[in-house]
Design a protein around this motif. Structure first.
Motif, mmCIF file in Angstrom:
data_model
loop_
_atom_site.group_PDB
_atom_site.id
_atom_site.type_symbol
_atom_site.label_atom_id
_atom_site.label_comp_id
_atom_site.label_asym_id
_atom_site.label_seq_id
_atom_site.Cartn_x
_atom_site.Cartn_y
_atom_site.Cartn_z
ATOM 1 N N GLY A 125 0.925 -1.400 -0.034
ATOM 2 C CA GLY A 125 0.045 -0.031 -0.023
ATOM 3 C C GLY A 125 0.663 1.225 -0.192
ATOM 4 N N ALA A 126 1.993 1.161 -0.176
ATOM 5 C CA ALA A 126 2.768 2.214 -0.245
ATOM 6 C C ALA A 126 2.954 2.882 -1.649
ATOM 7 N N ILE A 127 3.790 3.878 -1.975
ATOM 8 C CA ILE A 127 3.830 4.588 -3.352
ATOM 9 C C ILE A 127 5.364 4.334 -3.755
ATOM 10 N N MET A 128 5.625 3.777 -4.865
ATOM 11 C CA MET A 128 6.975 3.576 -5.499
ATOM 12 C C MET A 128 7.039 4.278 -6.836
ATOM 13 N N PRO A 129 8.110 5.202 -6.786
ATOM 14 C CA PRO A 129 8.337 5.911 -8.170
ATOM 15 C C PRO A 129 8.874 4.837 -9.204
ATOM 16 N N ALA A 130 8.637 5.332 -10.602
ATOM 17 C CA ALA A 130 9.057 4.406 -11.553
ATOM 18 C C ALA A 130 9.090 5.320 -12.851
ATOM 19 N N TYR A 131 10.096 4.948 -13.749
ATOM 20 C CA TYR A 131 10.405 5.693 -14.904
ATOM 21 C C TYR A 131 9.733 4.844 -16.129
ATOM 22 N N ARG A 132 8.735 5.608 -16.627
ATOM 23 C CA ARG A 132 7.988 4.921 -17.753
ATOM 24 C C ARG A 132 8.447 5.464 -19.169
ATOM 25 N N ILE B 253 22.806 -2.096 -9.537
ATOM 26 C CA ILE B 253 22.708 -1.678 -8.274
ATOM 27 C C ILE B 253 23.246 0.171 -8.341
ATOM 28 N N PHE B 254 22.973 0.722 -9.294
ATOM 29 C CA PHE B 254 23.102 2.163 -9.594
ATOM 30 C C PHE B 254 21.860 2.935 -9.647
ATOM 31 N N ILE C 105 8.610 0.035 -18.109
ATOM 32 C CA ILE C 105 8.517 0.626 -16.671
ATOM 33 C C ILE C 105 9.767 0.260 -15.971
ATOM 34 N N ALA C 106 10.584 1.009 -15.355
ATOM 35 C CA ALA C 106 11.752 0.799 -14.372
ATOM 36 C C ALA C 106 11.375 1.129 -13.098
ATOM 37 N N PRO C 107 10.995 0.204 -12.001
ATOM 38 C CA PRO C 107 10.614 0.694 -10.744
ATOM 39 C C PRO C 107 11.789 1.172 -10.090
ATOM 40 N N ASP C 108 11.678 2.140 -9.056
ATOM 41 C CA ASP C 108 12.878 2.329 -8.579
ATOM 42 C C ASP C 108 12.892 1.722 -7.182
ATOM 43 N N LEU C 109 13.705 0.600 -7.571
ATOM 44 C CA LEU C 109 13.645 -0.339 -6.438
ATOM 45 C C LEU C 109 14.477 -0.025 -5.139
ATOM 46 N N PHE C 110 15.099 0.947 -5.144
ATOM 47 C CA PHE C 110 15.796 1.327 -4.024
ATOM 48 C C PHE C 110 15.021 2.507 -3.334
ATOM 49 N N TRP C 111 13.857 2.672 -3.723
ATOM 50 C CA TRP C 111 13.094 3.896 -3.091
ATOM 51 C C TRP C 111 13.033 3.626 -1.602
ATOM 52 N N GLU D 143 16.521 4.993 -0.325
ATOM 53 C CA GLU D 143 16.751 6.351 -0.678
ATOM 54 C C GLU D 143 15.770 6.632 -2.073
ATOM 55 N N PRO D 144 14.797 7.169 -2.407
ATOM 56 C CA PRO D 144 14.437 7.386 -3.762
ATOM 57 C C PRO D 144 15.335 8.236 -4.628
#
Length: 230
Positions: free
Chosen positions: A12-19, A36-37, A58-64, A67-68
């Motif tokens: 239920g959180a919000i994850m940023p992603a590049y589309r 890892i970058f 779609i590239a999810p920001d998995l380190f969000w 640190e996003p």
């Protein structure tokens, strides 16, 4: 068209992603799994190239959760060290759940099939995605530590392709041999070896790129996705 979007995670959180969105109706969607970058220029370029080929990428920001907005350059020594530190903090099981959220989001975007492609850490996560989600097809480049995940191979039900760098500084010869011993007879898995190539050979930018090997691997990936995603 490219933009940053928000994806609701399984908790239920919000994850940023590049589309990156293709000009016409997308043939399918592909989740691009970062190194890892973070979502750096190279990963964004991977997405853009897929969109140019007709895929919704779609590239999810998995380190969000750590640190996003992480975007690091592997050719800069302090940034490489920071990336290695981030990998140590990263919860891979949680990362797979976030990838699953990205897959579910992609399925709401009017596509029939969803694939995944990952690099380095993302290559490992692509293997885990093939074993733990309903992804339609997955590709991993120079995946790390797959020998420790072979116990999950029975769960791989959809096609998976792995590109193996022959002289990978992070994946030694014994690990490569274990990958072949464990996966060569798997009906859904295809392994390709690139003798003499080091980790990161298919990066878009920087010193690690090896043009001939990158082109060959990318051609194989393109053919694989054309066959299994459309």
């Amino acid at each position: 068209m490219t933009d940053m979007i928000s994806i609701t995670t399984l908790d239920g959180a919000i994850m940023p992603a590049y589309r990156a969105v293709p000009a016409g109706e997308p043939k399918a969607a592909i989740v691009v799994i970062q190194e890892i970058f973070g979502i750096n220029p190279g990963i964004r370029r991977k997405c853009d190239t897929l969109a140019e080929a007709g895929y919704l990428a779609i590239a999810p920001d998995l380190f969000w959760r750590i640190e996003p907005g992480i975007s690091l350059d592997p050719d800069v020594a302090p940034e490489m060290q920071r990336a290695l530190s981030l990998m140590g903090q990263f919860d891979q099981d949680e990362g797979i759940r976030d990838i699953e959220a990205a897959i579910r989001f992609a399925r709401t975007e009017g596509v029939a099939k969803v694939g995944a492609v990952g690099y380095c850490l993302g290559g490992r996560l692509a293997y885990m995605t093939a074993a733990r989600t309903d992804i339609d097809a997955s590709v991993g480049y120079y995946a790390v530590g797959v020998d420790g995940l072979l116990g999950e191979k029975h769960a791989i039900a959809k096609p998976l392709m792995l590109h193996i760098a022959g002289d990978d500084g992070f994946v030694d010869k014994d690990t490569q041999a274990a990958m072949h011993a464990g996966l060569d007879d798997h009906p859904k898995v295809t392994l390709h070896d690139y003798p003499g190539e080091d980790h990161g050979f298919a990066t878009e930018f920087g010193k690690r790129r090896s043009e001939a090997a990158a082109s060959l691997a990318d051609q194989r990936t393109t053919a694989f996705f054309t066959e299994y995603l459309g």
